[in-house]
Scaffold this motif. Structure first.
Motif, PDB file in Angstrom:
ATOM      1  N   GLY A  58      -7.157   5.363   1.971  1.00 18.69           N
ATOM      2  CA  GLY A  58      -8.391   4.928   2.612  1.00 18.69           C
ATOM      3  C   GLY A  58      -8.554   3.429   2.503  1.00 18.69           C
ATOM      4  N   ALA A  59      -9.469   2.886   3.293  1.00 19.50           N
ATOM      5  CA  ALA A  59      -9.743   1.452   3.245  1.00 19.50           C
ATOM      6  C   ALA A  59     -11.213   1.216   3.549  1.00 19.50           C
ATOM      7  N   THR A  60     -11.808   0.264   2.848  1.00 24.75           N
ATOM      8  CA  THR A  60     -13.186  -0.109   3.085  1.00 24.75           C
ATOM      9  C   THR A  60     -13.338  -1.607   2.913  1.00 24.75           C
ATOM     10  N   ARG A  61     -14.248  -2.186   3.654  1.00 27.50           N
ATOM     11  CA  ARG A  61     -14.423  -3.634   3.575  1.00 27.50           C
ATOM     12  C   ARG A  61     -15.227  -4.022   2.343  1.00 27.50           C
ATOM     13  N   ILE A 227      -5.928  -0.957   9.125  1.00 30.05           N
ATOM     14  CA  ILE A 227      -4.794  -1.505   8.376  1.00 30.05           C
ATOM     15  C   ILE A 227      -3.553  -0.670   8.664  1.00 30.05           C
ATOM     16  N   ARG A 228      -2.474  -1.357   9.042  1.00 29.79           N
ATOM     17  CA  ARG A 228      -1.183  -0.681   9.169  1.00 29.79           C
ATOM     18  C   ARG A 228      -0.508  -0.735   7.802  1.00 29.79           C
ATOM     19  N   VAL A 229      -0.275   0.431   7.218  1.00 30.98           N
ATOM     20  CA  VAL A 229       0.283   0.526   5.870  1.00 30.98           C
ATOM     21  C   VAL A 229       1.685   1.109   5.953  1.00 30.98           C
ATOM     22  N   ILE A 230       2.636   0.425   5.343  1.00 26.58           N
ATOM     23  CA  ILE A 230       4.009   0.933   5.258  1.00 26.58           C
ATOM     24  C   ILE A 230       4.250   1.401   3.831  1.00 26.58           C
ATOM     25  N   LEU A 231       4.591   2.651   3.704  1.00 30.08           N
ATOM     26  CA  LEU A 231       4.821   3.270   2.395  1.00 30.08           C
ATOM     27  C   LEU A 231       6.311   3.555   2.248  1.00 30.08           C
ATOM     28  N   ARG A 232       6.857   3.103   1.137  1.00 26.80           N
ATOM     29  CA  ARG A 232       8.278   3.337   0.862  1.00 26.80           C
ATOM     30  C   ARG A 232       8.415   4.319  -0.299  1.00 26.80           C
ATOM     31  N   VAL A 233       9.257   5.334  -0.096  1.00 26.17           N
ATOM     32  CA  VAL A 233       9.468   6.329  -1.140  1.00 26.17           C
ATOM     33  C   VAL A 233      10.826   7.000  -0.929  1.00 26.17           C
ATOM     34  N   ASP A 234      11.620   7.063  -2.005  1.00 24.85           N
ATOM     35  CA  ASP A 234      12.923   7.740  -1.968  1.00 24.85           C
ATOM     36  C   ASP A 234      13.786   7.292  -0.786  1.00 24.85           C
ATOM     37  N   ASN A 235      13.889   5.982  -0.586  1.00 27.11           N
ATOM     38  CA  ASN A 235      14.722   5.399   0.469  1.00 27.11           C
ATOM     39  C   ASN A 235      14.270   5.768   1.880  1.00 27.11           C
ATOM     40  N   THR A 236      13.018   6.178   2.025  1.00 27.92           N
ATOM     41  CA  THR A 236      12.453   6.428   3.340  1.00 27.92           C
ATOM     42  C   THR A 236      11.213   5.558   3.514  1.00 27.92           C
ATOM     43  N   MET A 237      10.758   5.451   4.753  1.00 24.82           N
ATOM     44  CA  MET A 237       9.600   4.627   5.056  1.00 24.82           C
ATOM     45  C   MET A 237       8.634   5.423   5.931  1.00 24.82           C
ATOM     46  N   GLN A 238       7.352   5.398   5.565  1.00 24.89           N
ATOM     47  CA  GLN A 238       6.312   6.060   6.338  1.00 24.89           C
ATOM     48  C   GLN A 238       5.276   5.013   6.741  1.00 24.89           C
ATOM     49  N   THR A 239       4.761   5.123   7.962  1.00 25.80           N
ATOM     50  CA  THR A 239       3.767   4.181   8.457  1.00 25.80           C
ATOM     51  C   THR A 239       2.469   4.915   8.770  1.00 25.80           C
ATOM     52  N   PHE A 240       1.347   4.343   8.332  1.00 23.17           N
ATOM     53  CA  PHE A 240       0.038   4.939   8.560  1.00 23.17           C
ATOM     54  C   PHE A 240      -0.913   3.875   9.099  1.00 23.17           C
ATOM     55  N   ILE A 241      -1.808   4.282   9.981  1.00 22.79           N
ATOM     56  CA  ILE A 241      -2.892   3.425  10.450  1.00 22.79           C
ATOM     57  C   ILE A 241      -4.168   3.914   9.776  1.00 22.79           C
ATOM     58  N   VAL A 242      -4.768   3.052   8.975  1.00 24.47           N
ATOM     59  CA  VAL A 242      -5.936   3.430   8.156  1.00 24.47           C
ATOM     60  C   VAL A 242      -7.155   2.649   8.641  1.00 24.47           C
ATOM     61  N   PRO A 243      -8.168   3.318   9.180  1.00 25.61           N
ATOM     62  CA  PRO A 243      -9.384   2.606   9.611  1.00 25.61           C
ATOM     63  C   PRO A 243     -10.100   1.970   8.420  1.00 25.61           C
ATOM     64  N   VAL A 244     -10.714   0.817   8.660  1.00 24.46           N
ATOM     65  CA  VAL A 244     -11.502   0.140   7.623  1.00 24.46           C
ATOM     66  C   VAL A 244     -12.957   0.569   7.764  1.00 24.46           C
ATOM     67  N   SER A 245     -13.465   1.251   6.754  1.00 25.22           N
ATOM     68  CA  SER A 245     -14.819   1.773   6.825  1.00 25.22           C
ATOM     69  C   SER A 245     -15.827   0.777   6.251  1.00 25.22           C
ATOM     70  N   GLN A 246     -17.105   1.026   6.531  1.00 25.81           N
ATOM     71  CA  GLN A 246     -18.183   0.254   5.954  1.00 25.81           C
ATOM     72  C   GLN A 246     -18.505   0.829   4.575  1.00 25.81           C
ATOM     73  N   PRO A 247     -18.823  -0.020   3.591  1.00 25.21           N
ATOM     74  CA  PRO A 247     -19.250   0.497   2.290  1.00 25.21           C
ATOM     75  C   PRO A 247     -20.490   1.373   2.433  1.00 25.21           C
ATOM     76  N   ALA A 248     -20.615   2.333   1.525  1.00 23.76           N
ATOM     77  CA  ALA A 248     -21.730   3.274   1.606  1.00 23.76           C
ATOM     78  C   ALA A 248     -23.012   2.697   1.027  1.00 23.76           C
ATOM     79  N   TRP A 249     -22.948   1.501   0.446  1.00 24.60           N
ATOM     80  CA  TRP A 249     -24.156   0.896  -0.147  1.00 24.60           C
ATOM     81  C   TRP A 249     -24.228  -0.572   0.206  1.00 24.60           C
TER      82      TRP A 249
END
Length: 249
Positions: A58-61, A227-249
């Motif tokens: 997840g991501a938040t500003r 945010i475009r996040v690139i995750l590396r694990v066990d010699n593989t690569m995964q890409t995720f697009i994570v929306p930036v949310s507003q803080p809850a307070w």
């Protein structure tokens, strides 16, 4: 991909060394504000969070606490990236491989801590804030920018067993005692640099069961919404697009 303007990284390194010296010799230290009610402890609860069988992202500003320096006014847009590893593997995310997605799909590489500090220290907002702190004799939470305020105490492995526990509890990594006397300009500058460095995303293998937070720093006028996040694990690569949310307070 839109290129970021080049900054004087040599100056940033020298500034970092100078700040480290000041930090070691300063007679007073600073504690970031305590985490607020509703602080984030689980990325899965954020709007648009990526949830898989192995991890949640997840991501938040950043949210200004109303005290101390407001990073938005300095030209910086901090985004808190959160990762929950419920697999048996050790993934890793490098900040320099992440991208902030802004207006019309433009992508921006995050600033390094040194570059982010240069942006902040060159701003009029920083100069006014520093003068107010020094001339006005402000102490404690009134001095800091409060980057840790969004980070709840439920994190483990966030910055390692020692600093992570302190930061999660709101004590920070600068020493654990409140700034109890009027700061100097150098102390104020060192405090903010140390806070930006302490709470930045750190590239390290994320252990099974770990819940890890860290900030990525972008320009405030880029319109970052994901945010475009690139995750590396066990010699593989995964890409995720994570929306930036507003803080809850």
């Amino acid at each position: 991909m839109k290129r970021m303007p080049r900054l004087n990284t040599g100056t940033g390194r020298l500034a970092a060394l100078a700040l480290a010296t000041v930090l070691l010799t300063a007679c007073a230290v600073y504690t970031p504000p305590q985490p607020q009610m509703g602080a984030v402890t689980n990325p899965a609860v954020l709007p648009g969070a990526v949830r898989t069988a192995e991890w949640d992202i997840g991501a938040t500003r950043y949210a200004w606490s109303g005290q101390g320096l407001n990073y938005y006014d300095t030209g910086l847009f901090p985004v808190l990236l959160l990762f929950n590893n419920h697999s048996g593997r050790y993934p890793i995310i490098y900040a320099q491989e992440c991208r902030g997605i802004g207006v019309n799909g433009a992508e921006f590489a995050p600033y390094s801590v040194e570059q982010a500090a240069e942006v902040v220290f060159a701003s009029t907002a920083y100069k006014k804030s520093a003068e107010a702190a020094v001339v006005g004799g402000l102490t404690g939470a009134a001095v800091g920018a409060g980057l840790g305020a969004l980070i709840g105490s439920g994190f483990n492995h966030g910055w390692g067993a020692g600093p992570g526990a302190l930061i999660g509890a709101g004590a920070g990594a600068i020493g654990g005692a409140a700034l109890s006397q009027q700061p100097s300009m150098d102390q104020y500058r060192a405090t903010l640099y140390q806070e930006m460095s302490t709470y930045a995303w750190r590239a390290a293998p994320i252990a099974p069961g770990a819940l890890v937070p860290g900030y990525l720093y972008f320009p405030v006028n880029a319109g970052i919404h994901s945010i475009r996040v690139i995750l590396r694990v066990d010699n593989t690569m995964q890409t995720f697009i994570v929306p930036v949310s507003q803080p809850a307070w």
